[in-house]
Scaffold this active site. Structure first.
Site, PDB file in Angstrom:
ATOM      1  N   GLN A 103      25.218  31.403 -31.556  1.00  0.00           N
ATOM      2  CA  GLN A 103      23.499  31.206 -31.674  1.00  0.00           C
ATOM      3  C   GLN A 103      23.909  29.985 -32.968  1.00  0.00           C
ATOM      4  O   GLN A 103      24.657  29.711 -33.769  1.00  0.00           O
ATOM      5  CB  GLN A 103      22.627  31.889 -32.308  1.00  0.00           C
ATOM      6  CG  GLN A 103      21.809  31.249 -32.927  1.00  0.00           C
ATOM      7  CD  GLN A 103      20.644  31.769 -34.479  1.00  0.00           C
ATOM      8  OE1 GLN A 103      20.979  31.317 -35.368  1.00  0.00           O
ATOM      9  NE2 GLN A 103      19.713  32.224 -33.779  1.00  0.00           N
ATOM     10  N   TYR A 173      13.783  25.244 -38.535  1.00  0.00           N
ATOM     11  CA  TYR A 173      14.946  24.745 -38.485  1.00  0.00           C
ATOM     12  C   TYR A 173      14.621  23.763 -37.932  1.00  0.00           C
ATOM     13  O   TYR A 173      13.312  22.969 -38.070  1.00  0.00           O
ATOM     14  CB  TYR A 173      16.443  25.312 -37.553  1.00  0.00           C
ATOM     15  CG  TYR A 173      16.715  26.398 -38.053  1.00  0.00           C
ATOM     16  CD1 TYR A 173      16.467  27.270 -39.736  1.00  0.00           C
ATOM     17  CD2 TYR A 173      17.913  27.299 -37.933  1.00  0.00           C
ATOM     18  CE1 TYR A 173      16.292  28.561 -39.786  1.00  0.00           C
ATOM     19  CE2 TYR A 173      18.148  27.869 -38.817  1.00  0.00           C
ATOM     20  CZ  TYR A 173      18.025  28.495 -40.031  1.00  0.00           C
ATOM     21  OH  TYR A 173      18.490  29.762 -40.523  1.00  0.00           O
ATOM     22  N   ALA A 348      17.561  43.787 -34.948  1.00  0.00           N
ATOM     23  CA  ALA A 348      18.845  43.286 -35.525  1.00  0.00           C
ATOM     24  C   ALA A 348      18.934  44.419 -36.825  1.00  0.00           C
ATOM     25  O   ALA A 348      19.997  45.250 -37.139  1.00  0.00           O
ATOM     26  CB  ALA A 348      18.040  42.336 -36.236  1.00  0.00           C
ATOM     27  N   ARG A 349      17.919  44.749 -37.060  1.00  0.00           N
ATOM     28  CA  ARG A 349      17.526  45.322 -38.034  1.00  0.00           C
ATOM     29  C   ARG A 349      18.243  47.050 -38.653  1.00  0.00           C
ATOM     30  O   ARG A 349      19.057  47.773 -39.047  1.00  0.00           O
ATOM     31  CB  ARG A 349      16.638  45.754 -39.129  1.00  0.00           C
ATOM     32  CG  ARG A 349      15.508  44.403 -39.997  1.00  0.00           C
ATOM     33  CD  ARG A 349      14.733  44.552 -40.608  1.00  0.00           C
ATOM     34  NE  ARG A 349      13.602  44.592 -39.403  1.00  0.00           N
ATOM     35  CZ  ARG A 349      12.332  44.676 -39.797  1.00  0.00           C
ATOM     36  NH1 ARG A 349      11.078  44.447 -40.789  1.00  0.00           N
ATOM     37  NH2 ARG A 349      11.525  45.073 -38.775  1.00  0.00           N
TER      38      ARG A 349
END
Length: 397
Positions: A103, A173, A348-349
Site C-alpha cells: 500500500q 491522507y 482486517a480485524r
C-alpha cells in the site's frame, strides 16, 4: 447481474496480470513493525502468518512514498535501503502460496510532522488535531514531486518482488485531502470543482500505471464517505470512480470510508476503546483522551457488511473490479459480496484475531470468526499492531 455466474470466493482469480489463489484480501492496517523505516523480522513474520493462514493477497501497510508522508518516523518509506528487507518479506509470503501488495501513499495532513521532523502537507493550510499542529498547503511543486514519488515507489515495489501496489486515496491522507471540500479550500487548478479536486487522484493513478506497466496489479483504496459534515461523500465518490474507470489505470478499487484525521472510528464500527487509547498516550494526550476522547472517538454500531449499502451504488455505476470491505468475517458474508457483483472481499480485524481464518473457513464453510469488534486492536498501532485477545499474541496489519 442476474445472468452472471457468481464466482467462488475461495477459488483462484485474476487481479490484473496476477492470479490469486482466492478472492480474499488482507486489507491494509498499519503494523508499526518498521524501526528506522525498514522491514523487521516481526513484519516478515506477520505477513508470513497471513500467507500460511490462506489469504489470497496480504497488504503491507503502509509504505510511504516520501519521508514527510509517514504517519510517524518508524514507518516504511520506499527507497533503495528498504528493498532488501522488502524482498525477504515478499519471498516469505510467496513461499507459502500467497501474493503480497504494497500500500503506497502519502499521509498528508495525517503525517506526524513532529516525529518525521518535516512539515505535514495537505490540500490547504489548516490546524490539524494530530498534535495539534498546522499543516502546510502543498505547492504545485509538492504535488508534482509526490506524484512522481508514487511512480518511484512502484518501481521499488517491483524490484522488491511485490505482486501489486495499492494507492491510498482514502481516509483524508494527501490525495483524499484534495478530494474533500472541507479540507480543500484552494482556488487554483486543484481546488473548487470536483474535476479539479480529483486531479491528484487521477494523475497519481496514471503515474503508478506508467511505472507498473503490466508487471504487477494496481489497486486503489477510495473513500465513499469521509464521515465528516462537509466532507467528501458518496455522490462525488461515484463520479470519481467513473473517472478512474474511464482512465483505465487501475485493476480494482477497494472501497472504504472514514477520516483518520477527523473521524477515525467511522471506518471501524463497534466500540471506541477510550481507556486503551489513553493508556498508550503521553501524559498530556492521555488527559485529553480522558477529557474529550468521546467527542473524537465516536462509537458506531457494528453490523456485518456495514459498507455494502453504499458500495452497491458504486457497483451500479462502474463495471471495473471492486473490493468490498467492512464487516466480512465469514463465508456467508463473502458469498453475499460475490452475489452482489463484487470481485474480491477484504478483511482486517478478523484476520488480526485469527491469521488462519481463511484456512478454517475453507475447511468448514460454517466456521465463525472469533473477532468481537471491540477495536482494542486499534491502540496497538502505537507499539506493534495485534489483537490483544488472541492467544498467543498475534501481530496485526
Amino acid at each position: 447481474m442476474t445472468d452472471r455466474q457468481i464466482p467462488d470466493v475461495l477459488a483462484p482469480a485474476r487481479l490484473g496480470p496476477v492470479t490469486l489463489r482466492n478472492r480474499v484480501i488482507k486489507s491494509a492496517t498499519f503494523e508499526h513493525m518498521a524501526p528506522g523505516a525498514l522491514v523487521s523480522e516481526d513484519l516478515i513474520d506477520f505477513h508470513r502468518s497471513l500467507a500460511v493462514g490462506g489469504v489470497g493477497l496480504t497488504t503491507v501497510a503502509y509504505c510511504a512514498v516520501a519521508p514527510e508522508g509517514r504517519t510517524e518516523a518508524d514507518q516504511l518509506w520506499m527507497r533503495d535501503e528498504a528493498v532488501p528487507g522488502l524482498r525477504r518479506l515478499t519471498d516469505a509470503v510467496h513461499e507459502h502460496g500467497g501474493a503480497v501488495s504494497a500500500q503506497i501513499g502519502h499521509a498528508g495532513p495525517v503525517a506526524n510532522g513532529k516525529s518525521n521532523g518535516l512539515p505535514a502537507l495537505s490540500a490547504s493550510r489548516r490546524v490539524t488535531p494530530m498534535g495539534p499542529r498546522i499543516t502546510h498547503a502543498a505547492t504545485l511543486a509538492d504535488i508534482a514531486r509526490i506524484r512522481e514519488a508514487h511512480g518511484n515507489a512502484t518501481r521499488h515495489a517491483i524490484e522488491s518482488g511485490f505482486d501489486a501496489v495499492e494507492i491510498h486515496f482514502g481516509h483524508n491522507y494527501f490525495a483524499s485531502s484534495f478530494l474533500s471540500p472541507l479540507l480543500n479550500k484552494r482556488t487554483d487548478s486543484h481546488g473548487g470543482s470536483l474535476r479539479n479536486r480529483a486531479r491528484v487522484v487521477r494523475e497519481t493513478a496514471a503515474e503508478v500505471r506508467a511505472a507498473a506497466g503490466d508487471r504487477i496489479a494496481v489497486l486503489a483504496k477510495l473513500n465513499m464517505d469521509d464521515g465528516v459534515p462537509g466532507g467528501f461523500w458518496l455522490d462525488e465518490a461515484i463520479q470519481v470512480a467513473q473517472w478512474l474507470e474511464e482512465d483505465g489505470n487501475l485493476d480494482a478499487i477497494e472501497l472504504t470510508i472514514g477520516s483518520s484525521l477527523l473521524n477515525p472510528m467511522y471506518l471501524f464500527k463497534g466500540d471506541a476503546p477510550l481507556a486503551e487509547f489513553g493508556a498508550v498516550m503521553p501524559p498530556l494526550m492521555r488527559f485529553g483522551v480522558k477529557l474529550a476522547g468521546k467527542y473524537f472517538l465516536h462509537s458506531y454500531p457494528y453490523e456485518d457488511l456495514f459498507m455494502l449499502e453504499a458500495a452497491r451504488q458504486i457497483r451500479a455505476s462502474v463495471n471495473m473490479p471492486l473490493v468490498l470491505l467492512g464487516g466480512i468475517t465469514g463465508k456467508a458474508a463473502m458469498d453475499t459480496a460475490m452475489a452482489e457483483g463484487f470481485e474480491f472481499v477484504a478483511m482486517a480485524r478478523a484476520l488480526l484475531r485469527e491469521p488462519d481464518l481463511i484456512n478454517r473457513i475453507t475447511a468448514d464453510h460454517a466456521a465463525k470468526s472469533l473477532c468481537i469488534h471491540c477495536n482494542k486492536c486499534m491502540p496497538t498501532i502505537f507499539y506493534g499492531t495485534h489483537c490483544p485477545l488472541a492467544t498467543p499474541k498475534v501481530a496485526a496489519n
